[in-house]
Design a protein around this motif. Structure first.
Motif, PDB file in Angstrom:
ATOM      1  N   PHE A 833       0.828  -1.207   0.000  1.00 18.89           N
ATOM      2  CA  PHE A 833       0.000   0.000   0.000  1.00 18.89           C
ATOM      3  C   PHE A 833       0.863   1.258   0.000  1.00 18.89           C
ATOM      4  CE2 PHE A 833      -3.349  -2.688   2.326  1.00 18.89           C
ATOM      5  CZ  PHE A 833      -3.931  -3.059   1.126  1.00 18.89           C
ATOM      6  N   LEU A 834       1.975   1.223   0.725  1.00 19.21           N
ATOM      7  CA  LEU A 834       2.868   2.385   0.752  1.00 19.21           C
ATOM      8  C   LEU A 834       3.631   2.542  -0.558  1.00 19.21           C
ATOM      9  CD1 LEU A 834       4.366   1.939   4.339  1.00 19.21           C
ATOM     10  CD2 LEU A 834       2.524   3.467   3.644  1.00 19.21           C
ATOM     11  N   LEU A 835       3.915   1.448  -1.242  1.00 21.71           N
ATOM     12  CA  LEU A 835       4.719   1.493  -2.459  1.00 21.71           C
ATOM     13  C   LEU A 835       3.910   1.887  -3.686  1.00 21.71           C
ATOM     14  CD1 LEU A 835       6.913  -1.682  -1.947  1.00 21.71           C
ATOM     15  CD2 LEU A 835       7.753   0.657  -2.138  1.00 21.71           C
ATOM     16  N   PHE A 836       2.706   1.322  -3.819  1.00 19.85           N
ATOM     17  CA  PHE A 836       1.941   1.462  -5.058  1.00 19.85           C
ATOM     18  C   PHE A 836       0.777   2.430  -4.954  1.00 19.85           C
ATOM     19  CE2 PHE A 836       3.474  -3.097  -5.479  1.00 19.85           C
ATOM     20  CZ  PHE A 836       4.601  -2.734  -6.200  1.00 19.85           C
ATOM     21  N   GLY A 837       0.407   2.840  -3.749  1.00 21.47           N
ATOM     22  CA  GLY A 837      -0.671   3.820  -3.634  1.00 21.47           C
ATOM     23  C   GLY A 837      -2.012   3.304  -4.110  1.00 21.47           C
ATOM     24  N   PHE A 838      -2.569   2.321  -3.451  1.00 19.40           N
ATOM     25  CA  PHE A 838      -3.854   1.751  -3.843  1.00 19.40           C
ATOM     26  C   PHE A 838      -4.962   2.783  -3.631  1.00 19.40           C
ATOM     27  CE2 PHE A 838      -1.315  -1.885  -3.780  1.00 19.40           C
ATOM     28  CZ  PHE A 838      -1.989  -2.959  -4.322  1.00 19.40           C
ATOM     29  N   GLY A 839      -5.987   2.665  -4.481  1.00 17.06           N
ATOM     30  CA  GLY A 839      -7.126   3.559  -4.341  1.00 17.06           C
ATOM     31  C   GLY A 839      -6.719   5.001  -4.588  1.00 17.06           C
ATOM     32  N   SER A 840      -7.140   5.877  -3.678  1.00 14.34           N
ATOM     33  CA  SER A 840      -6.804   7.294  -3.784  1.00 14.34           C
ATOM     34  C   SER A 840      -5.589   7.669  -2.946  1.00 14.34           C
ATOM     35  CB  SER A 840      -8.003   8.139  -3.332  1.00 14.34           C
ATOM     36  OG  SER A 840      -8.368   7.826  -1.998  1.00 14.34           O
ATOM     37  N   ASP A 841      -4.931   6.676  -2.334  1.00 16.91           N
ATOM     38  CA  ASP A 841      -3.766   6.964  -1.501  1.00 16.91           C
ATOM     39  C   ASP A 841      -2.558   7.288  -2.375  1.00 16.91           C
ATOM     40  OD1 ASP A 841      -5.389   6.377   0.587  1.00 16.91           O
ATOM     41  OD2 ASP A 841      -4.606   4.352   0.906  1.00 16.91           O
ATOM     42  N   PRO A 842      -1.729   8.217  -1.947  1.00 11.06           N
ATOM     43  CA  PRO A 842      -0.524   8.533  -2.734  1.00 11.06           C
ATOM     44  C   PRO A 842       0.565   7.491  -2.491  1.00 11.06           C
ATOM     45  CG  PRO A 842      -0.616   9.900  -0.763  1.00 11.06           C
ATOM     46  CD  PRO A 842      -1.884   9.091  -0.773  1.00 11.06           C
ATOM     47  N   MET A 843       1.566   7.496  -3.372  1.00 12.55           N
ATOM     48  CA  MET A 843       2.736   6.630  -3.206  1.00 12.55           C
ATOM     49  C   MET A 843       3.676   7.300  -2.217  1.00 12.55           C
ATOM     50  SD  MET A 843       3.346   5.528  -7.197  1.00 12.55           S
ATOM     51  CE  MET A 843       4.853   4.691  -6.765  1.00 12.55           C
ATOM     52  N   ILE A 844       3.845   6.676  -1.064  1.00  6.34           N
ATOM     53  CA  ILE A 844       4.637   7.281   0.009  1.00  6.34           C
ATOM     54  C   ILE A 844       6.106   6.886  -0.090  1.00  6.34           C
ATOM     55  CG2 ILE A 844       4.890   7.395   2.526  1.00  6.34           C
ATOM     56  CD1 ILE A 844       1.912   6.990   2.775  1.00  6.34           C
ATOM     57  N   VAL A 845       6.389   5.681  -0.536  1.00  9.36           N
ATOM     58  CA  VAL A 845       7.756   5.171  -0.588  1.00  9.36           C
ATOM     59  C   VAL A 845       8.122   4.882  -2.032  1.00  9.36           C
ATOM     60  CG1 VAL A 845       9.308   3.345   0.172  1.00  9.36           C
ATOM     61  CG2 VAL A 845       7.542   4.192   1.718  1.00  9.36           C
ATOM     62  N   GLU A 846       9.341   5.268  -2.430  1.00  4.66           N
ATOM     63  CA  GLU A 846       9.870   4.982  -3.756  1.00  4.66           C
ATOM     64  C   GLU A 846      11.120   4.140  -3.619  1.00  4.66           C
ATOM     65  OE1 GLU A 846      10.493   8.454  -6.035  1.00  4.66           O
ATOM     66  OE2 GLU A 846       8.393   9.134  -5.959  1.00  4.66           O
ATOM     67  N   LEU A 847      11.263   3.183  -4.519  1.00  8.39           N
ATOM     68  CA  LEU A 847      12.399   2.274  -4.494  1.00  8.39           C
ATOM     69  C   LEU A 847      13.274   2.479  -5.715  1.00  8.39           C
ATOM     70  CD1 LEU A 847      10.714  -1.096  -3.395  1.00  8.39           C
ATOM     71  CD2 LEU A 847      11.903   0.554  -1.954  1.00  8.39           C
ATOM     72  N   LYS A 848      14.515   2.063  -5.580  1.00  7.12           N
ATOM     73  CA  LYS A 848      15.405   2.042  -6.729  1.00  7.12           C
ATOM     74  C   LYS A 848      15.011   0.894  -7.659  1.00  7.12           C
ATOM     75  CE  LYS A 848      19.274   3.794  -3.962  1.00  7.12           C
ATOM     76  NZ  LYS A 848      20.657   3.520  -3.470  1.00  7.12           N
TER      77      LYS A 848
END
Length: 988
Positions: A833-848
């Motif tokens: 959920f934090l990586l892909f931003g399900f629904g209307s949630d934003p993407m909080i974490v980005e990975l290399k």
């Protein structure tokens, strides 16, 4: 009936079965009214063939279950329980083979279960007839069977169960005992002989008594005034196969002299010369009661609510005597599993108050109370011509509220009388059984007198469902936990699941291991056609729900229900619940003011005395000034149980008085809290509680240095799933939180190397010590599962709002690197959920890109396949793979985007245009990973009948693999085979 003959009706049995049935376990005999022995039979689905032939009969539950495609106890016992889908982090290729579509046109075997029901309203015995399956439910005609044909079938009856009485608790206990024996493969005959109304039935029952192996007699305070119970005691005692079960008595209470002379609290009202009540002989009565003293090896006591222990011991002893060693081994394994995993948390030793709420919960669930709470309720007779408020379960699984006039006496012949239950605040009319034919009764007239009840349901008593509401931190979970510990003996098992909207369906399906039912898509009974994704999910839920609707009672607790609708498909949570009024009880805690159109029990604040006792802790003799300071703290905390428990822990652990603690809390700043705009946000209602949290974190930092491991673990907990968190995973995430000042971290490393690793007493504590610190100050709650702790919802919300940078990133990295899919799936979903931003949630974490490739290969693909195959959660798995595809496409787009101009002036003689030219191997691996995800999505679409979408996805995967690997590569050939399957299905 031979086991091979029974198995032939359901098809070939697997080589390994979960239960071994006896030779006669397919037959169930009952000499009681059908509403109490076939509660799962919806009468509205069956119509009688003729009024003259079936005037006093109805269709038994097994016949109706067969017509609906529901397997009986025998097929449930023989159902193969496949192991959970094995997912290894490095074996994604093996998992792909299991997704290959196999179309089969296996015809469903038609099965018939023979069973008989003998009741006072029926003038003949009736077997369960064969059901013919078609597109709609067929009407079933059942022909009567003579008593002589029945006598040939009861010669192998294992257990005879006799009882007397109509109290709901007694019937519930008797149903559970009978169902538990049957599900373990022991055939039973259950009867209340006082309700048999003709000589033919009495003669048949006597033949069964003579033919059965053991005779179980359930004894209550009113049993010794019943001539049939006395006769059963004398008969089975003479055969030396008597098994007495003391329901509301103790063996030492059943003394002849005490009963006759009315000695003891039991016999003041129910004692005396009881043989005179039915015109019997005193000697026979004395012999029957004295015979109980000679039965030493069967001491089965169910008094004081010890139902589970009594029933399991009865089944174990009977199975041993009958030579069923496998039943004993199976029950032993179940006991071990229940002891370890039944309760999520240990019992709260500091639980105070809530006696009224506990009695109210018992009354709403059972429709009756026991013990000291029984004095608060008075049973009155029903008044005639009063309107009744009842609950029914309609076809849409919703609650219908209806009122109807009380039927006349001739229509209620043989039914349980309606009673009034009255307390100081509520009065409710109860009925033992809701007629199914009145499910669609017309709505009452819209009048001012009854207009207030048209839109709400005020009280629900005796229907097996109750709801507790209150604001966060007031003690809802503790109340449910205390109720579960007090009444767990009345249920076979307490099933505790979290009610958070994103996880509630998965938590519900996780019950398969306790209920011994398979919810995977590979074991669907109907393989003749391709089911849609929605049908597969509904079938998995129906399997769990069906087990909860059997006669074996469970207590299903849904803690912290966030919404009445599921987050994934917006379906009602009520679709997951079993039918109200059954053996399984449902207990819900929520912040919502109303759930399923019911008024919940609104949890009020603790009284001042209870709040003070919770805060004082071990110190009880404070002076008046300190007591006043405690009252101020209590008022500012608004008597929230969470805050009171933390204050009590601080006063018990530290040498500090309440006035100094109050001053410390008031001076604690809240500068790092992000401003919350929502007026009704739980964190905005009580700033004093947030200051108390900060005091705890300051205490941790003072004891463990400026970067306390306990504080960082509390901050990292906000980004985990709502379920219990493993301490090792939580500590790893805490260690990965970056320092606010990088130079300080380098200085610490230098100092550590100079001192050779020796630290002072205020150095960093270990994971165990840090978790112990959190538990001692009530910031976290200990769990029954070793190595796990649980944080309160308010603390997790505060940890998120505190705004420490890098905590979410550290949590995701810890879960990805150390998380196990089989054990930590909820936390892996939280990371997604934090990586892909399900629904209307934003993407909080980005990975290399390298981290993303590792995530897809080792985490996302195994998690999606396990979610789809093992739990039939098709929508969630497909959405996860779609979000993963979007992330890979975004990374690929960044690779092919032209690089900055300064790279054109590099040392290479050839100018570099894109990042893919800088690292071609990484770009190819990224593209192939995207092709793998596309192929898996195509195979899953194949299983759900969405061939057009699958065709488009597999063509994209073939294009990528052909461009990089070539046409002759094995993975390209495998993708072409999938495409050919889709093409054939699209053409057909």
């Amino acid at each position: 009936m031979d086991l091979r003959e029974e198995s032939s009706r359901f098809g070939s049995l697997p080589s390994t079965t979960s239960r071994n049935l006896s030779s006669s376990s397919s037959t169930f005999f009952s000499a009681n009214q059908s509403p109490f022995f076939s509660p799962r039979s919806p009468k509205s689905l069956v119509s009688a063939c003729s009024d003259t032939q079936f005037r006093d009969s109805d269709v038994t539950s097994a016949a109706l279950d067969a017509s609906l495609g529901i397997l009986g106890p025998e097929s449930f016992a023989n159902a193969r329980l496949s192991d959970a889908y094995p997912v290894a982090l490095a074996s994604a290729a093996n998992d792909l083979q299991k997704l290959d579509f196999v179309s089969s046109s296996t015809s469903n075997s038609k099965s018939t279960i023979a069973s008989y029901n003998v009741g006072p309203e029926h003038e003949y015995l009736r077997p369960r007839g064969k059901q013919k399956k078609s597109g709609r439910t067929q009407e079933t005609c059942v022909t009567p069977t003579s008593t002589s044909s029945l006598s040939n079938r009861v010669r192998s009856c294992d257990v005879y169960i006799g009882f007397h009485g109509r109290k709901p608790l007694l019937l519930r206990f008797m149903n559970w005992l009978r169902a538990e024996l049957e599900i373990q493969g022991l055939s039973c005959f259950v009867t209340d002989r006082s309700r048999c109304r003709n000589t033919s039935k009495h003669g048949m029952v006597e033949r069964v008594m003579d033919a059965c192996t053991f005779g179980v007699v359930i004894l209550t305070k009113k049993s010794f005034r019943n001539p049939y119970t006395i006769e059963e005691l004398r008969f089975f005692a003479s055969k030396k196969n008597l098994v007495p079960v003391y329901f509301d008595l103790r063996p030492e209470d059943c003394l002849v002299r005490d009963i006759i002379e009315r000695r003891g609290e039991h016999w003041e009202k129910h004692g005396g010369e009881l043989w005179l009540l039915y015109g019997g002989l005193e000697k026979e009565w004395r012999d029957a009661v004295n015979g109980l003293l000679r039965v030493d090896e069967w001491k089965l006591e169910a008094h004081d609510g010890k139902w589970r222990e009594c029933i399991l011991r009865a089944v174990t002893l009977l199975a041993l005597r009958l030579g069923r060693r496998s039943v004993v081994d199976r029950l032993s394994k179940w006991r071990e599993k229940a002891e370890k995993e039944e309760f999520p948390f240990p019992r709260n030793e500091n639980f105070v108050g809530r006696k009224k709420e506990l009695s109210e919960l018992e009354f709403r669930l059972f429709g009756d109370v026991s013990g000291d709470a029984e004095k608060d309720y008075i049973e009155l007779k029903a008044r005639p011509k009063r309107r009744n408020l009842t609950i029914s379960w309609s076809r849409s699984n919703s609650i219908n509220e209806r009122r109807f006039e009380r039927p006349s006496d001739n229509k209620r012949k043989g039914k349980e009388p309606v009673t009034w239950k009255e307390s100081e605040k509520e009065i409710e009319m109860l009925n033992a059984e809701v007629p199914q034919t009145q499910q669609h009764a017309p709505k009452p007239r819209n009048s001012k007198k009854h207009g207030r009840r048209n839109n709400s349901l005020k009280v629900v008593y005796g229907k097996g469902i109750a709801c507790v509401s209150g604001e966060p931190g007031i003690g809802k979970t503790d109340l449910l936990l205390e109720y579960a510990y007090q009444f767990h003996q009345r249920y076979k098992m307490v099933l505790w699941i979290g009610g958070e909207s994103r996880y509630v369906r998965q938590n519900y399906l996780n019950l398969w291991s306790f209920l011994e039912v398979d919810v995977g898509v590979e074991n669907s009974p109907d393989k003749s056609r391709i089911k849609s994704f929605e049908e597969q999910e509904e079938a998995a839920v129906a399997r769990v729900r069906k087990e909860l609707m059997r006669d074996i009672p469970f207590l299903l607790i849904i803690d912290n229900l966030e919404s009445e609708k599921d987050w994934w498909d917006h379906k009602l949570i009520m679709d997951l619940l079993p039918r109200f009024g059954g053996e399984t009880h449902v207990l819900i805690s929520t912040r919502l003011s109303r759930v399923m159109n019911m008024d919940p029990i609104k949890l009020n604040y603790l009284s001042e005395i209870e709040a003070m006792s919770l805060m004082q802790g071990a110190v009880k003799d404070y002076p008046i000034a300190e007591i006043d300071a405690l009252r101020v703290i209590e008022d500012k905390l608004k008597r929230l149980t969470l805050g009171l428990a933390i204050v009590g822990a601080i006063l018990s652990e530290l040498p500090i008085n309440p006035s100094r603690l109050l001053d410390t809390i008031n001076r604690m700043p809240l500068k790092e809290i992000i401003y919350i705009r929502r007026e009704n946000h739980p964190l905005r209602r009580n700033n004093f509680l947030l200051q108390l949290f900060e005091v705890c974190f300051s205490i941790f930092d003072h004891a463990d240095g400026p970067r306390s491991l306990a504080t960082r673990m509390a901050l990292a907990s906000g980004w985990f799933a709502p379920s219990p968190i493993p301490v090792s995973l939580l500590a790893l995430a805490a260690h990965k939180i970056p320092e606010k000042y990088p130079r300080r971290r380098m200085l610490k490393k230098v100092l550590c190397s100079l001192t050779c690793g020796f630290t002072s007493s205020y150095a960093r504590k270990s994971e165990t010590e840090a978790s112990s610190l959190l538990l001692r100050f009530n910031i976290a709650r200990t769990c029954r599962k070793e190595g796990y702790i649980q944080f309160h919802q308010l603390i997790k919300m505060y940890a998120r709002k505190r705004g420490v940078t890098g905590v979410a990133q550290a949590t995701v990295q810890a879960v990805i690197t150390r998380g196990l899919i089989a054990q930590h799936s909820e936390h892996i979903w939280a990371a997604c959920f934090l990586l892909f931003g399900f629904g209307s949630d934003p993407m909080i974490v980005e990975l290399k890109v390298s981290e993303l490739l590792f995530l897809v290969k080792e985490v996302i693909l195994p998690l999606a396949i396990r979610t789809f195959i093992t739990f039939s959660r098709c929508a969630a798995a497909l959405e996860l793979l779609r979000r993963c595809t979007d992330a890979l496409e975004a990374a690929d787009q960044a690779f092919v985007t032209p690089v900055d101009k300064w790279l054109d002036k590099s040392l290479c003689w050839r100018p570099i245009q894109t990042s893919a030219q800088l690292n071609p191997c990484l770009w190819q691996e990224l593209a192939l990973s995207r092709a793998t995800v596309l192929e898996i999505r195509a195979k899953l679409m194949l299983r759900g009948g969405q061939f057009d979408i699958g065709d488009d996805l597999i063509r994209k995967a073939i294009f990528i693999r052909t461009s990089i690997c070539g046409e002759d590569h094995p993975e390209t050939i495998s993708a072409h085979e999938t495409l050919s399957k889709l093409t054939r299905l699209l053409a057909s």
